[in-house]
Design a protein around this motif. Structure first.
Motif, PDB file in Angstrom:
ATOM      1  N   ILE A 104      10.543   6.747  -7.125  1.00  0.00           N
ATOM      2  CA  ILE A 104      10.501   7.535  -5.894  1.00  0.00           C
ATOM      3  C   ILE A 104      10.865   6.614  -4.733  1.00  0.00           C
ATOM      4  O   ILE A 104      10.207   5.593  -4.523  1.00  0.00           O
ATOM      5  CB  ILE A 104       9.090   8.138  -5.669  1.00  0.00           C
ATOM      6  N   PRO A 105      11.906   6.964  -3.972  1.00  0.00           N
ATOM      7  CA  PRO A 105      12.292   6.107  -2.838  1.00  0.00           C
ATOM      8  C   PRO A 105      11.249   6.203  -1.717  1.00  0.00           C
ATOM      9  O   PRO A 105      10.500   7.173  -1.631  1.00  0.00           O
ATOM     10  CB  PRO A 105      13.632   6.694  -2.389  1.00  0.00           C
ATOM     11  N   GLU A 106      11.237   5.202  -0.877  1.00  0.00           N
ATOM     12  CA  GLU A 106      10.332   5.222   0.271  1.00  0.00           C
ATOM     13  C   GLU A 106      10.793   6.280   1.268  1.00  0.00           C
ATOM     14  O   GLU A 106      11.987   6.489   1.457  1.00  0.00           O
ATOM     15  CB  GLU A 106      10.295   3.849   0.930  1.00  0.00           C
ATOM     16  N   THR A 107       9.821   6.950   1.885  1.00  0.00           N
ATOM     17  CA  THR A 107      10.100   7.981   2.882  1.00  0.00           C
ATOM     18  C   THR A 107       9.156   7.777   4.068  1.00  0.00           C
ATOM     19  O   THR A 107       8.176   7.038   3.967  1.00  0.00           O
ATOM     20  CB  THR A 107       9.876   9.395   2.310  1.00  0.00           C
ATOM     21  N   PRO A 108       9.413   8.459   5.174  1.00  0.00           N
ATOM     22  CA  PRO A 108       8.473   8.376   6.300  1.00  0.00           C
ATOM     23  C   PRO A 108       7.074   8.876   5.949  1.00  0.00           C
ATOM     24  O   PRO A 108       6.096   8.494   6.574  1.00  0.00           O
ATOM     25  CB  PRO A 108       9.114   9.264   7.371  1.00  0.00           C
ATOM     26  N   LEU A 109       6.971   9.713   4.915  1.00  0.00           N
ATOM     27  CA  LEU A 109       5.660  10.207   4.493  1.00  0.00           C
ATOM     28  C   LEU A 109       4.779   9.094   3.936  1.00  0.00           C
ATOM     29  O   LEU A 109       3.558   9.239   3.871  1.00  0.00           O
ATOM     30  CB  LEU A 109       5.818  11.302   3.439  1.00  0.00           C
ATOM     31  N   ASP A 110       5.392   7.983   3.529  1.00  0.00           N
ATOM     32  CA  ASP A 110       4.614   6.861   3.012  1.00  0.00           C
ATOM     33  C   ASP A 110       3.653   6.305   4.054  1.00  0.00           C
ATOM     34  O   ASP A 110       2.691   5.611   3.707  1.00  0.00           O
ATOM     35  CB  ASP A 110       5.537   5.751   2.509  1.00  0.00           C
TER      36      ASP A 110
END
Length: 124
Positions: free
Chosen positions: A28-34
């Motif tokens: 899973i790529p990093e997203t702003p939700l992280d």
């Protein structure tokens, strides 16, 4: 066990099981939700809650007397909890991009519990 029959009778539940397995096994790529605190745990909770609600809804739709059946409790509670543990074990031992986490398994089980509470409402 007749898998094509289960797919025909419970298509949404089967699709969700497949989607959960795929999503849990790919990187899973990093997203702003992280940036959201415990977003991973909330995701597990919601995924398994939705899965359980879907199982109960499809079962109720297919069976007239869904209140008194052991199959619903096995398929709509035990199986999702076991699947949640198996997914975490598969992440730990079968992938190099993901790691298994017992807290994720706990969140999966809590999501199932939420789904059961909603499912009991659906049955009534």
């Amino acid at each position: 066990m007749n898998i094509p029959l289960y797919i025909k009778k419970y298509p949404c539940s089967c699709l969700l099981v497949l989607v959960i397995w795929v999503v849990c096994m790919i990187p899973i790529p990093e997203t702003p939700l992280d940036e959201i605190n415990l977003i991973d745990k909330w995701t597990h909770f919601v995924m398994y809650g939705i899965l359980t609600i879907t199982i109960w809804w499809e079962y109720r739709r297919r069976h007239e007397n869904a209140r008194r059946t052991q199959r619903l409790w096995i398929g709509g509670v035990v199986c999702p909890v076991v699947m949640g543990v198996l997914v975490e074990l598969a992440q730990a031992y079968l992938t190099t991009c993901r790691s298994g986490d017992w807290v994720d398994a706990l969140c999966n089980s809590l999501g199932v519990l939420l789904g059961v509470m909603v499912g009991l409402f659906i049955i009534r």
